[in-house]
Design a protein around this motif. Structure first.
Motif, PDB file in Angstrom:
ATOM      1  N   SER A  72       0.690  -1.132   0.134  1.00  0.00           N
ATOM      2  CA  SER A  72       0.238   0.103   0.294  1.00  0.00           C
ATOM      3  C   SER A  72       0.980   1.312  -0.163  1.00  0.00           C
ATOM      4  CB  SER A  72      -0.833  -0.366   2.000  1.00  0.00           C
ATOM      5  OG  SER A  72      -0.272  -0.102   2.077  1.00  0.00           O
ATOM      6  N   GLY A  75      -0.985   3.781   5.296  1.00  0.00           N
ATOM      7  CA  GLY A  75      -1.867   3.035   6.437  1.00  0.00           C
ATOM      8  C   GLY A  75      -1.720   1.135   5.606  1.00  0.00           C
ATOM      9  N   ARG A  77      -3.663  -2.778   4.316  1.00  0.00           N
ATOM     10  CA  ARG A  77      -4.089  -3.352   3.378  1.00  0.00           C
ATOM     11  C   ARG A  77      -3.726  -4.495   2.882  1.00  0.00           C
ATOM     12  NH1 ARG A  77      -2.346  -3.565  -2.649  1.00  0.00           N
ATOM     13  NH2 ARG A  77      -4.070  -4.159  -3.699  1.00  0.00           N
ATOM     14  N   TYR A  78      -4.751  -5.184   3.434  1.00  0.00           N
ATOM     15  CA  TYR A  78      -4.933  -6.623   2.858  1.00  0.00           C
ATOM     16  C   TYR A  78      -6.102  -7.579   1.936  1.00  0.00           C
ATOM     17  CZ  TYR A  78      -2.739  -5.698   7.936  1.00  0.00           C
ATOM     18  OH  TYR A  78      -1.674  -6.048   9.142  1.00  0.00           O
ATOM     19  N   GLU A  84     -10.510  -5.770  -0.387  1.00  0.00           N
ATOM     20  CA  GLU A  84      -9.296  -5.667   0.441  1.00  0.00           C
ATOM     21  C   GLU A  84      -9.732  -5.109   1.067  1.00  0.00           C
ATOM     22  OE1 GLU A  84      -7.695  -2.668  -2.375  1.00  0.00           O
ATOM     23  OE2 GLU A  84      -7.320  -3.853  -4.287  1.00  0.00           O
ATOM     24  N   TRP A  85      -9.287  -5.642   2.228  1.00  0.00           N
ATOM     25  CA  TRP A  85      -8.986  -3.957   3.455  1.00  0.00           C
ATOM     26  C   TRP A  85      -8.319  -2.873   3.455  1.00  0.00           C
ATOM     27  CZ3 TRP A  85     -12.789  -2.271   6.604  1.00  0.00           C
ATOM     28  CH2 TRP A  85     -13.040  -1.643   7.792  1.00  0.00           C
ATOM     29  N   TRP A  86      -8.966  -1.855   3.366  1.00  0.00           N
ATOM     30  CA  TRP A  86      -7.789  -0.966   3.395  1.00  0.00           C
ATOM     31  C   TRP A  86      -7.986   0.119   5.094  1.00  0.00           C
ATOM     32  CZ3 TRP A  86      -5.312   0.495  -1.773  1.00  0.00           C
ATOM     33  CH2 TRP A  86      -3.965   1.459  -1.450  1.00  0.00           C
ATOM     34  N   THR A  87      -6.624  -0.027   5.704  1.00  0.00           N
ATOM     35  CA  THR A  87      -6.494   1.323   7.056  1.00  0.00           C
ATOM     36  C   THR A  87      -5.983   2.398   7.171  1.00  0.00           C
ATOM     37  OG1 THR A  87      -5.990  -0.342   8.397  1.00  0.00           O
ATOM     38  CG2 THR A  87      -8.275  -0.770   8.827  1.00  0.00           C
ATOM     39  N   LYS A  88      -6.176   3.406   7.389  1.00  0.00           N
ATOM     40  CA  LYS A  88      -5.425   4.421   8.159  1.00  0.00           C
ATOM     41  C   LYS A  88      -5.491   5.149   8.698  1.00  0.00           C
ATOM     42  CE  LYS A  88      -5.125   5.207   2.710  1.00  0.00           C
ATOM     43  NZ  LYS A  88      -4.761   6.390   2.019  1.00  0.00           N
ATOM     44  N   THR A  97     -11.532   1.469   4.892  1.00  0.00           N
ATOM     45  CA  THR A  97     -12.706   0.615   3.427  1.00  0.00           C
ATOM     46  C   THR A  97     -12.359  -0.662   2.849  1.00  0.00           C
ATOM     47  OG1 THR A  97     -11.755   3.295   2.886  1.00  0.00           O
ATOM     48  CG2 THR A  97     -13.160   2.325   1.346  1.00  0.00           C
ATOM     49  N   HIS A 101     -11.413  -5.968  -4.932  1.00  0.00           N
ATOM     50  CA  HIS A 101     -10.330  -6.436  -5.539  1.00  0.00           C
ATOM     51  C   HIS A 101     -10.368  -7.203  -6.783  1.00  0.00           C
ATOM     52  CE1 HIS A 101      -5.773  -6.923  -4.912  1.00  0.00           C
ATOM     53  NE2 HIS A 101      -5.866  -8.709  -5.625  1.00  0.00           N
ATOM     54  N   SER A 107      -7.435  -2.105  -6.661  1.00  0.00           N
ATOM     55  CA  SER A 107      -8.754  -2.328  -6.037  1.00  0.00           C
ATOM     56  C   SER A 107     -10.233  -1.230  -6.950  1.00  0.00           C
ATOM     57  CB  SER A 107      -8.526  -0.246  -4.978  1.00  0.00           C
ATOM     58  OG  SER A 107      -7.635  -0.884  -4.808  1.00  0.00           O
TER      59      SER A 107
END
Length: 121
Positions: A72, A75, A77-78, A84-88, A97, A101, A107
């Protein structure tokens, strides 16, 4: 010699400090799973645990999803099961969010926009 001793003590004490960069920090210890709950704009809840520094397990929409860390720009990103799970950020109000994917590794459209709850999962 005294300077060397002081430098060694400072170095060793820094090695014992833990990172607080968030749930997906590369320094995260794998001996304890971190868990968080996110409240989404749609009204749904996402629960995520991080059993290791490179994996996430997400509970969303009556499904349990296994995800692996991915590159990423910022943040954490998984990716897994075409999602996709993206955290910040970290802590209450941090953003998460959920995206589609795409097959080419990019994304797709956002499915959920969420914020981390004060309570852990």
């Amino acid at each position: 010699m005294r300077f060397l001793s002081i430098a060694l003590i400072v170095f060793l004490s820094a090695c014992g400090q833990s990172s607080t960069d968030g749930p997906a920090s590369a320094e995260q210890s794998s001996d304890a799973s971190l868990s968080f709950k996110y409240q989404c704009e749609s009204g749904k809840t996402i629960k995520v645990s991080y059993p290791t520094d490179s994996t996430a397990v997400m509970e969303y929409d009556n499904r349990r999803l296994q995800m692996e860390i991915a590159v990423s720009g910022s943040g954490a990103r998984y990716v897994g099961e075409r999602l996709e799970w993206w955290t910040k950020g970290s802590g209450e109000g941090a953003s998460g969010t959920l995206f589609r994917h795409l097959a080419d590794g990019t994304s797709g459209g956002a499915i959920e926009q969420c914020a981390q709850d004060a309570d852990t999962a």
